[in-house]
Scaffold this motif. Structure first.
Motif, PDB file in Angstrom:
ATOM      1  N   GLY A 291     -31.345 -47.886  -7.744  1.00  0.00           N
ATOM      2  CA  GLY A 291     -31.613 -46.489  -8.062  1.00  0.00           C
ATOM      3  C   GLY A 291     -32.847 -46.321  -8.935  1.00  0.00           C
ATOM      4  N   LYS A 292     -33.027 -47.262  -9.863  1.00  0.00           N
ATOM      5  CA  LYS A 292     -34.192 -47.209 -10.756  1.00  0.00           C
ATOM      6  C   LYS A 292     -35.479 -47.265  -9.943  1.00  0.00           C
ATOM      7  CE  LYS A 292     -34.762 -47.204 -15.326  1.00  0.00           C
ATOM      8  NZ  LYS A 292     -33.983 -46.389 -16.246  1.00  0.00           N
ATOM      9  N   VAL A 293     -35.507 -48.142  -8.950  1.00  0.00           N
ATOM     10  CA  VAL A 293     -36.708 -48.286  -8.129  1.00  0.00           C
ATOM     11  C   VAL A 293     -36.910 -47.053  -7.252  1.00  0.00           C
ATOM     12  CG1 VAL A 293     -37.768 -49.597  -6.268  1.00  0.00           C
ATOM     13  CG2 VAL A 293     -36.633 -50.798  -8.131  1.00  0.00           C
TER      14      VAL A 293
ATOM     15  N   ARG B 100     -25.614 -43.544 -11.997  1.00  0.00           N
ATOM     16  CA  ARG B 100     -25.421 -43.325 -13.430  1.00  0.00           C
ATOM     17  C   ARG B 100     -25.759 -44.601 -14.197  1.00  0.00           C
ATOM     18  NH1 ARG B 100     -20.004 -40.875 -15.436  1.00  0.00           N
ATOM     19  NH2 ARG B 100     -21.308 -40.735 -17.308  1.00  0.00           N
ATOM     20  N   GLY B 101     -26.512 -44.430 -15.247  1.00  0.00           N
ATOM     21  CA  GLY B 101     -27.009 -45.573 -16.002  1.00  0.00           C
ATOM     22  C   GLY B 101     -28.475 -45.839 -15.754  1.00  0.00           C
ATOM     23  N   ALA B 102     -29.045 -45.180 -14.714  1.00  0.00           N
ATOM     24  CA  ALA B 102     -30.460 -45.379 -14.395  1.00  0.00           C
ATOM     25  C   ALA B 102     -31.357 -44.394 -15.131  1.00  0.00           C
ATOM     26  CB  ALA B 102     -30.679 -45.246 -12.888  1.00  0.00           C
ATOM     27  N   GLU B 103     -30.785 -43.482 -15.909  1.00  0.00           N
ATOM     28  CA  GLU B 103     -31.575 -42.446 -16.569  1.00  0.00           C
ATOM     29  C   GLU B 103     -32.559 -43.055 -17.568  1.00  0.00           C
ATOM     30  OE1 GLU B 103     -27.320 -41.209 -15.799  1.00  0.00           O
ATOM     31  OE2 GLU B 103     -28.306 -42.811 -16.941  1.00  0.00           O
ATOM     32  N   GLY B 104     -33.689 -42.386 -17.733  1.00  0.00           N
ATOM     33  CA  GLY B 104     -34.615 -42.749 -18.798  1.00  0.00           C
ATOM     34  C   GLY B 104     -35.345 -44.059 -18.576  1.00  0.00           C
TER      35      GLY B 104
ATOM     36  N   GLY C 121     -37.369 -32.633  -8.904  1.00  0.00           N
ATOM     37  CA  GLY C 121     -36.688 -32.743 -10.193  1.00  0.00           C
ATOM     38  C   GLY C 121     -35.195 -32.511 -10.070  1.00  0.00           C
ATOM     39  N   ALA C 122     -34.811 -31.444  -9.384  1.00  0.00           N
ATOM     40  CA  ALA C 122     -33.389 -31.127  -9.221  1.00  0.00           C
ATOM     41  C   ALA C 122     -32.698 -32.133  -8.309  1.00  0.00           C
ATOM     42  CB  ALA C 122     -33.242 -29.713  -8.671  1.00  0.00           C
ATOM     43  N   GLY C 123     -33.329 -32.451  -7.192  1.00  0.00           N
ATOM     44  CA  GLY C 123     -32.701 -33.363  -6.223  1.00  0.00           C
ATOM     45  C   GLY C 123     -32.547 -34.774  -6.750  1.00  0.00           C
ATOM     46  N   LEU C 124     -33.572 -35.293  -7.396  1.00  0.00           N
ATOM     47  CA  LEU C 124     -33.498 -36.655  -7.930  1.00  0.00           C
ATOM     48  C   LEU C 124     -32.512 -36.756  -9.080  1.00  0.00           C
ATOM     49  CD1 LEU C 124     -37.285 -37.613  -7.854  1.00  0.00           C
ATOM     50  CD2 LEU C 124     -35.493 -38.309  -6.249  1.00  0.00           C
ATOM     51  N   LEU C 125     -32.411 -35.706  -9.876  1.00  0.00           N
ATOM     52  CA  LEU C 125     -31.410 -35.726 -10.948  1.00  0.00           C
ATOM     53  C   LEU C 125     -30.003 -35.727 -10.371  1.00  0.00           C
ATOM     54  CD1 LEU C 125     -30.787 -35.633 -13.974  1.00  0.00           C
ATOM     55  CD2 LEU C 125     -30.813 -33.134 -13.823  1.00  0.00           C
ATOM     56  N   TRP C 126     -29.787 -34.968  -9.298  1.00  0.00           N
ATOM     57  CA  TRP C 126     -28.469 -34.962  -8.647  1.00  0.00           C
ATOM     58  C   TRP C 126     -28.122 -36.358  -8.129  1.00  0.00           C
ATOM     59  CZ3 TRP C 126     -26.489 -35.984  -3.787  1.00  0.00           C
ATOM     60  CH2 TRP C 126     -25.187 -35.533  -3.561  1.00  0.00           C
TER      61      TRP C 126
ATOM     62  N   THR D 299     -29.290 -39.202  -9.248  1.00  0.00           N
ATOM     63  CA  THR D 299     -29.086 -40.079 -10.407  1.00  0.00           C
ATOM     64  C   THR D 299     -27.684 -39.912 -10.968  1.00  0.00           C
ATOM     65  OG1 THR D 299     -31.440 -39.934 -10.966  1.00  0.00           O
ATOM     66  CG2 THR D 299     -29.955 -40.705 -12.686  1.00  0.00           C
ATOM     67  N   ARG D 300     -27.257 -38.672 -11.146  1.00  0.00           N
ATOM     68  CA  ARG D 300     -25.958 -38.418 -11.775  1.00  0.00           C
ATOM     69  C   ARG D 300     -24.784 -38.755 -10.865  1.00  0.00           C
ATOM     70  NH1 ARG D 300     -25.699 -33.327 -15.825  1.00  0.00           N
ATOM     71  NH2 ARG D 300     -27.282 -34.051 -17.290  1.00  0.00           N
ATOM     72  N   ASN D 301     -24.962 -38.665  -9.579  1.00  0.00           N
ATOM     73  CA  ASN D 301     -23.841 -38.872  -8.663  1.00  0.00           C
ATOM     74  C   ASN D 301     -23.771 -40.279  -8.087  1.00  0.00           C
ATOM     75  OD1 ASN D 301     -22.374 -36.086  -8.022  1.00  0.00           O
ATOM     76  ND2 ASN D 301     -24.549 -35.645  -8.293  1.00  0.00           N
TER      77      ASN D 301
END
Length: 464
Positions: free
Chosen positions: A128-130, A95-99, A83-88, A90-92
């Protein structure tokens, strides 16, 4: 022999004269057909992407459950860390792949002119989405792949747009709608649902040119999906599906219960993205990676407590409910509801279509004993599936067509339609539309921040 050679030379001369006289026209036609070929390849690529994403996601989910069966303690370490690593990541990097991905496509379609715009649909975001979507499902998070496939399909089509000749007159708007609709069609193996999704969610009106572009993309992506995944329905053939003489009471109960549950679900997701306040919201904003890790711990705990039922998209559990509802315990629906909302709060890439269907199936499983003698269990479960999905998305027509094609439920078309419309109407009393509200929020976040007004001059200085 000589006459044959003379005739051949004469034909060659005539051809050369024709080519010189029509050179401009022939070059334009060649470019036009080349552009069509590129567009067709793009439609095929959307189908291949949907198939690849589906296979990778299924493999990741299966591998997770296999490893957890041998090491039951692993989710308590892997899921929070993921959870923490994948969010990092995504954000770095993505960006835009959230949700889900559907709000991003809708935001791109409504993109205002004249402002600096951070793209929400691109090849980088699709990659990133994949990658992150597969990793999230493979870590136990309650996500689906269908919504993300919409963003992936739109990204592929959008990229191809720069290669198309202007003579085709295919606009960026057309490509985004076509790619998103083809993504839905390929993900669910439901071509009709792709067409309706394009009309109901992505574009409120369909021009003649756009309709041809959308249908071509859907057909190509759908053919590829069926070539690799087969022509079976998403949930196979529900052989017990049928209806009694009077399903009115069943329809009303399923629609009301699933409508309230789906509306509450949508409201929670909307509030989490737009207006969530309080200590937990502040903690998420200030410590997002720790928050994602704690959510991962919650997801791991829910999965452990339910025997793994809440991990992944919920596809296997939904199919088991349709085949024999007693095989899944009563608490599956509520637990899946909590797991999906929790996973969404992390901000990781992942969809809600498959989990919503699973939650609806769980609700239907709990209503079966109340409707004993009025409807057979698969009918109740399917009605609650369409009701919850329609309430969560507030897209009733798309929802009932998706479910109808998923279970080969053409004999229940009127019942599915009525349930979807009632549940969606109830949801609108509880929550704003999920996808359009999230899309508007994304547009608002990209608007330039207004500069603070100048400080009023001191009254004493005015008198000088």
């Amino acid at each position: 022999m000589l006459s044959l050679l003379e005739r051949a030379e004469r034909r060659v001369d005539q051809a050369q004269v024709y080519l010189r006289a029509n050179q401009v026209f022939l070059l334009a036609e060649a470019r036009l057909w080349l552009g069509r070929g590129v567009f067709w390849l793009a439609g095929i690529s959307v189908g291949l992407a949907a198939v690849g994403f589906a296979l990778l996601t299924d493999k990741a989910a299966h591998s997770f459950l296999t490893v957890v069966a041998e090491y039951p303690w692993l989710p308590f370490i892997l899921t929070p860390a993921a959870g923490a690593g994948l969010l990092w990541l995504t954000r770095n990097y993505f960006r835009g792949a959230e949700g889900s991905g559907i709000p991003q496509v809708m935001a791109e379609l409504k993109r205002p002119a004249g402002i600096v715009w951070r793209p929400l649909v691109s090849l980088r975001i699709a990659v990133g989405k994949v990658l992150i979507g597969v990793a999230a499902v493979g870590s136990g998070f309650s996500f689906g792949r269908e919504g993300p496939t919409v963003q992936i399909g739109a990204a592929l089509m959008s990229y191809v747009g720069r290669l198309l000749p202007t003579t085709l007159r295919i606009q960026q708007h057309h490509l985004l709608v076509a790619g998103g609709a083809a993504g839905i069609a390929a993900a669910f193996n439901a071509p009709l649902a792709g067409i309706v999704f394009a009309i109901e969610e992505l574009s409120r009106s369909v021009e003649s040119r756009m309709s041809g572009v959308v249908i071509t993309a859907i057909v190509l992506a759908g053919v590829v999906a069926q070539a690799f995944l087969g022509d079976r329905n998403y949930f196979g053939y529900v052989t017990m599906l049928g209806e009694t003489r009077d399903l009115l009471q069943t329809i009303l109960l399923c629609a009301v219960v699933s409508g309230i549950a789906g509306g509450t679900f949508a409201r929670m997701l909307v509030l989490a993205a737009t207006g969530w306040t309080g200590r937990v919201a502040e903690f998420r904003a200030q410590r997002p990676y720790l928050f994602a890790a704690l959510i991962g711990l919650l997801v791991a705990s829910l999965g452990w407590a339910t025997g793994g039922l809440t991990w992944g998209s919920g596809y296997e559990e939904t199919r088991a409910l349709l085949e024999k509802y007693e095989s899944v315990p009563w608490y599956f629906g509520p637990a899946k509801f909590i797991a999906t909302v929790a996973a969404y709060l992390t901000g990781l890439p992942g969809g809600i279509f498959a989990p919503s269907l699973a939650i609806g199936a769980g609700i239907g499983r709990d209503l079966v004993p109340l409707l004993s003698g009025q409807a057979i269990p698969p009918t109740v479960i399917v009605l609650c599936m369409v009701g919850f999905l329609a309430a969560a998305t507030q897209a009733p027509i798309t929802s009932f067509i998706i479910v109808m094609e998923m279970v080969n439920g053409y004999s229940l078309v009127m019942d599915l339609m009525a349930t979807a419309l009632i549940a969606s109407a109830i949801s609108r009393l509880i929550s704003r539309p999920l996808y359009s509200t999230l899309a508007e929020n994304m547009i608002r976040q990209q608007q330039p921040t207004p500069e603070p007004s100048a400080t009023p001059a001191d009254p004493a200085s005015k008198s000088v």
